[in-house]
Design a protein around this motif. Structure first.
Motif, PDB file in Angstrom:
ATOM      1  N   ARG A  55     -22.909   0.185 -12.957  1.00 35.20           N
ATOM      2  CA  ARG A  55     -22.463  -0.818 -13.783  1.00 35.20           C
ATOM      3  C   ARG A  55     -20.642  -0.946 -14.050  1.00 35.20           C
ATOM      4  NH1 ARG A  55     -26.155  -2.642 -17.932  1.00 35.20           N
ATOM      5  NH2 ARG A  55     -28.069  -1.637 -17.529  1.00 35.20           N
ATOM      6  N   ALA A  88     -19.552  -9.293 -21.541  1.00 35.34           N
ATOM      7  CA  ALA A  88     -20.956  -9.043 -21.759  1.00 35.34           C
ATOM      8  C   ALA A  88     -21.425  -7.816 -20.915  1.00 35.34           C
ATOM      9  CB  ALA A  88     -21.949 -10.428 -21.324  1.00 35.34           C
ATOM     10  N   ALA A  89     -20.814  -7.783 -19.718  1.00 35.35           N
ATOM     11  CA  ALA A  89     -21.183  -6.401 -18.778  1.00 35.35           C
ATOM     12  C   ALA A  89     -20.797  -5.169 -19.798  1.00 35.35           C
ATOM     13  CB  ALA A  89     -20.512  -6.862 -17.683  1.00 35.35           C
ATOM     14  N   ASN A  91     -20.420  -4.817 -22.843  1.00 36.48           N
ATOM     15  CA  ASN A  91     -21.331  -4.572 -24.069  1.00 36.48           C
ATOM     16  C   ASN A  91     -22.716  -4.004 -23.420  1.00 36.48           C
ATOM     17  OD1 ASN A  91     -19.399  -5.556 -26.181  1.00 36.48           O
ATOM     18  ND2 ASN A  91     -20.169  -7.649 -25.741  1.00 36.48           N
ATOM     19  N   SER A  92     -23.052  -4.511 -22.529  1.00 37.28           N
ATOM     20  CA  SER A  92     -24.352  -4.036 -21.977  1.00 37.28           C
ATOM     21  C   SER A  92     -24.123  -2.459 -21.522  1.00 37.28           C
ATOM     22  CB  SER A  92     -24.706  -4.821 -20.821  1.00 37.28           C
ATOM     23  OG  SER A  92     -25.801  -4.226 -20.035  1.00 37.28           O
ATOM     24  N   ASN A  94     -22.119  -0.373 -23.027  1.00 36.01           N
ATOM     25  CA  ASN A  94     -22.032   0.394 -24.050  1.00 36.01           C
ATOM     26  C   ASN A  94     -23.382   0.362 -24.608  1.00 36.01           C
ATOM     27  OD1 ASN A  94     -19.412   1.075 -24.712  1.00 36.01           O
ATOM     28  ND2 ASN A  94     -18.760  -0.576 -26.020  1.00 36.01           N
ATOM     29  N   LYS A  95     -24.185  -0.358 -24.714  1.00 37.43           N
ATOM     30  CA  LYS A  95     -25.569  -0.345 -25.409  1.00 37.43           C
ATOM     31  C   LYS A  95     -26.348   0.898 -24.423  1.00 37.43           C
ATOM     32  CE  LYS A  95     -25.909  -5.328 -26.719  1.00 37.43           C
ATOM     33  NZ  LYS A  95     -26.531  -6.365 -26.287  1.00 37.43           N
ATOM     34  N   VAL A  96     -26.323   0.717 -23.180  1.00 41.70           N
ATOM     35  CA  VAL A  96     -27.028   1.938 -22.534  1.00 41.70           C
ATOM     36  C   VAL A  96     -26.446   3.112 -22.744  1.00 41.70           C
ATOM     37  CG1 VAL A  96     -27.407   2.623 -20.025  1.00 41.70           C
ATOM     38  CG2 VAL A  96     -27.679   0.186 -20.466  1.00 41.70           C
TER      39      VAL A  96
END
Length: 130
Positions: A55, A88-89, A91-92, A94-96
């Motif tokens: 990522r 957005a990438a 943020n994604s 961070n979520k993972v």
């Protein structure tokens, strides 16, 4: 006249480099005083590690692409769309990472009776939601 412009640019570059050095020195000073979890380490599974690195590599490529667009004088809205995709990438990512942290570190610490981990999680979430 071109020489004056070049001289002015050289002065601006020197000033910028000087500011960067001051910023780096401040970061170094703050790092030594860090009261966060910098001393903690996390062993990740091979799968988790590869996913996170994959990522980050994609995000790094997106940032390089944005830089290239600026260097090539791309149209502003086109750059903005790419910046939005990079955000957005991130943020994604961070979520993972947060989900993995809660499932492993936080859950394990709670089982072991380390209630301060919940406080640490709350502080982290507050920082993420600024």
């Amino acid at each position: 006249m071109k020489e004056n412009v070049k001289s002015e640019e050289a002065v601006k570059i020197k000033e910028t480099k000087s500011e960067d050095v001051k910023t780096d020195e401040a970061k170094t000073a703050n790092t030594s005083k860090c009261e966060c979890c910098c001393h903690k380490k996390k062993e990740r599974s091979e799968k988790e590690y590869k996913d996170l690195i994959h990522r980050l590599n994609r995000i790094e490529g997106q940032i390089r692409g944005i830089k290239r667009m600026v260097e090539e004088d791309a149209y502003c809205p086109d750059i903005l769309v790419q910046v939005s995709a990079a955000n957005a990438a991130l943020n994604s990512f961070n979520k993972v990472l947060l989900a993995n942290h809660i499932r492993t570190c936080v859950a394990e610490d709670i089982r072991e009776g380390k209630d301060e981990t919940v406080d640490e999680l709350v502080k982290t979430l507050q920082k993420l939601m600024k």
